[in-house]
Design an enzyme around this catalytic site. Structure first.
Site, PDB file in Angstrom:
ATOM      1  CE1 TYR A 130      53.877   2.428  -2.908  1.00  0.00           C
ATOM      2  CE2 TYR A 130      54.750   0.240  -3.096  1.00  0.00           C
ATOM      3  CZ  TYR A 130      54.992   1.649  -2.685  1.00  0.00           C
ATOM      4  OH  TYR A 130      56.206   2.124  -2.055  1.00  0.00           O
ATOM      5  CG  ASP A 170      51.950  -1.631 -10.933  1.00  0.00           C
ATOM      6  OD1 ASP A 170      51.812  -2.814 -10.688  1.00  0.00           O
ATOM      7  OD2 ASP A 170      52.246  -0.922  -9.983  1.00  0.00           O
TER       8      ASP A 170
END
Ligand code: CU
Length: 667
Positions: free
Chosen positions: A402, A319
């Site tokens: 997310y 990420d």
């Protein structure tokens, strides 16, 4: 310390917007980003379809920062990752903003081993729908499923593809994989409507779909997964207000990027990749600001999936390295994200064209009451109680489905805690309701959410009473019953020094209470022991992918709870600078091949921690926050409990009038 001019104060909140760098570690501001772009343009590096994939501040050499005094000149530099969208060529430029020159320009070799690509651009994100939807094969697959009327409204995701050697269409090319989700009605949550079995490989340079995989005929789950109150309400009315009031304001002070709170001092940094960075963390002890950590951040995280299905086996998001955590930071809102008297810091990042983008209120700072700091009732029944509180510095990033919170906590007793908060929408595929799937949980009829991990890497450039530190592993130890342990009750602890980088690749071990001790190499405490801090791991599962998987090589940092390296400039990202489509072994496994000495050196701790997520029905449609993190606690650093001087009467009016006990013996 008074409020600096870059701080505004309105309606119970204060906001710091740093418009000018006055310290070597200040985060980038808008005019510096503008200047960096101008210098790149003047040098002819930002032409045509060249985009800035990332623009990151370069900290000056440590010795320079250590010697720097207020008012000294600054030499501000940034690292620009450049990507030519037309050719796929990538390069790095070191831009000296203050001096107005390019210090270095180097092409990035993305075409041969070990490969690697700059992170996915925002315009590649937003352009995905158009590319996928223009593919005849993809349209045919939608039609075969009877979904042709959904084509205009559905959502095609741009997902980092992982790395698989030998695939000519992928290796050394800039690609993403795209899964399709329906949006049956405007505003619907797409993640609840996966078009299972349909996968497109997209070449981002050629801007075309290279191949389409179309397997199976699982129906799209049509039960909505909407989470707003219009879908899930009406809102309950049973909750009475909780008001946090600090009538005299907070106990911290802010001057530019510098924060003072009780004995703590630190500097707030922020960049597009790591997000929040905390610099020069010190704890005051008897009038001396003692160093604890030079620089703390969470520069990478990996989210590998444990599913075998062709639409998911490749998922292993980095990420930070593939999507830029800081670039995706949220603007936080008073009363929703942050409660109480809040101090915000705005952040500036660069967009693909190198223009500054302000993220208002990206970092939130406030104080929280934290229950009891210490308490004792003496033999006469008289209690002494002190209340604990903590300083919270945090930000939230949204990456696709997310959402991650990054929360640093500073306590009055010298402890530092970090907590990652995972929430948002669990990644969903579809199958026939009732199917027994060993790799995924059915969280709603027909919605299957695969098992996966979220493993973070915290980079702690420690400096316990200075940069010369040592690292020890501490295990508790049972002793055999015998002359040295006649009653069998005795146990002890054992400290093993980790003297080099190869020795300092460690796993946590709950059954022996394993912790890692960072000691000063020169300073001792009142009982003549080295001053030290302990890193307390949670010790949950490390990377579960097998050593022969590609993700094992790419996310190798996640195979150990602890790595320790000797500090070296530029070693910032544990999976390397460009993990996107990288073959692996970059970062920690490569650096530590040098097996550098760790005895009395400038040490950097890299701590892996996180969640292994077997989703549950309660995670749908939005996952309640789950927590994972670690503590960094003084252990022999201070000569006694540093909170003995806390006032006993902080909340005396409320506790004296409750008709029960009192806060302290004299009350
Ligand atoms: Cu998860």
């Amino acid at each position: 310390m008074s409020l600096s001019p870059d701080t505004t104060h309105t309606h119970g909140k204060r906001v710091t917007t740093l418009l000018e760098a006055v310290h070597p570690l200040d985060p980038l501001n808008a005019s510096e980003i503008d200047r960096a772009r101008e210098i790149l343009v003047e040098a002819g590096h930002l032409t045509g379809q060249v985009r800035i994939a990332s623009l990151l501040p370069i900290d000056p050499p440590k010795e320079t920062t250590a010697k720097w005094k207020a008012g000294d000149p600054l030499d501000r530099r940034v690292l620009a990752a450049l990507l030519d969208r037309a050719t796929g060529n990538a390069a790095e430029a070191v831009v000296a903003i203050t001096r107005g020159v390019i210090d270095e320009y180097r092409p990035l070799n993305t075409a041969s081993e070990p490969y690697g690509q700059p992170q996915i651009l925002e315009e590649e994100y937003t352009g995905m729908d158009e590319i996928v939807k223009s593919s005849p094969e993809w349209r045919a697959a939608m039609k075969r499923r009877g979904l042709e009327d959904q084509i205009d409204t559905c959502y095609c995701t741009p997902l980092a593809p992982g790395f698989f050697p030998g695939r000519e269409d992928e290796v050394g090319q800039r690609v993403v994989r795209s899964l399709t989700y329906l949006i049956p009605n405007p505003g619907d949550n797409p993640w609840a409507h996966p078009v299972e079995g349909l996968l497109a490989l997209v070449n981002l340079t050629q801007r075309r779909v290279v191949s389409v995989e179309d397997e199976g005929d699982v129906p799209v789950p049509m039960k909505h997964g909407n989470y707003g109150l219009e879908a899930q309400g009406p809102a309950r009315t049973s909750l009475k207000p909780i008001e946090i009031t600090q009538p005299e304001g907070p106990s911290f002070a802010v001057e530019g990027s510098e924060v003072h709170w009780e004995n703590w001092k630190l500097r707030i940094g922020f960049n597009a990749k790591e997000g929040l960075v905390l610099n020069q963390i010190t704890f005051r002890d008897g009038g001396e600001d003692r160093s604890v950590i030079t620089r703390a951040s969470v520069p990478e995280m990996i989210v590998p999936y444990g599913d075998t299905h062709h639409t998911r086996y490749w998922i292993s998001y980095f990420d930070a390295g593939e999507y830029l955590l800081g670039q995706n930071a949220n603007s936080l809102a008073l009363g929703c994200d942050c409660l109480g008297v809040i101090h915000y810091f705005d952040a500036f990042v660069a967009d693909g064209l190198g223009r500054p983008k302000k993220i208002p209120q990206a970092v939130c700072m406030h104080e929280e009451d934290y229950g009891i700091q210490w308490r004792h009732t003496d033999q006469h029944g008289n209690p002494e109680v002190r209340r604990s509180r903590r300083l919270v510095i945090s930000y939230f990033a949204t990456v696709g489905n997310y959402d991650y919170g990054f929360f640093w906590y500073f306590y009055l007793d010298g402890s530092i805690q970090f907590e990652a908060k995972a929430t948002g929408i669990v990644f969903a595929g579809a199958n026939y309701p009732g199917t027994n799937d060993p790799h995924g949980t059915e969280v709603s009829p027909g919605i299957f959410t695969p098992v996966h991990q979220h493993i973070f890497s915290a980079r702690l450039d420690v400096a316990v009473d200075g940069e010369d530190n040592t690292i020890h592993e501490i295990d508790v130890k049972q002793l055999p019953t015998g002359p040295a342990n006649p009653y069998g009750n005795a146990f002890t602890w054992e400290a093993t020094q980790l003297k080099s980088e190869s020795e300092a690749q460690r796993l946590a071990k709950g059954e022996v209470n394993r912790v890692w001790e960072v000691r000063s190499a020169h300073r001792t405490n009142l009982v003549d022991k080295p001053t030290s801090y302990w890193l307390l791991p949670e010790g949950k599962a490390t990377l579960l992918a097998r050593p022969d998987s590609t993700v094992y090589a790419r996310g190798n940092f996640a195979t150990k709870h602890l790595w320790v390296t000797q500090y070296a400039e530029g070693e910032l990202y544990p999976a390397g600078d460009y993990p996107n489509q990288h073959a692996g072994w970059a970062g920690l496994p490569t650096w530590t091949e040098a097996d550098r000495n760790l005895d009395g050196e400038d040490l950097v701790l890299w701590h892996s921690f996180g969640f292994t997520h077997i989703p549950r029905t309660e995670d749908w449609p939005i996952m309640p926050v789950d927590y994972s993190g670690f503590w960094f606690k003084p252990h022999g650093f201070l000569n006694q409990n540093p909170t003995m001087d806390l006032p006993s009467g902080v909340t005396e009016s409320s506790c004296a009038s409750d008709g029960g006990g009192s806060c302290h013996a004299e009350a």
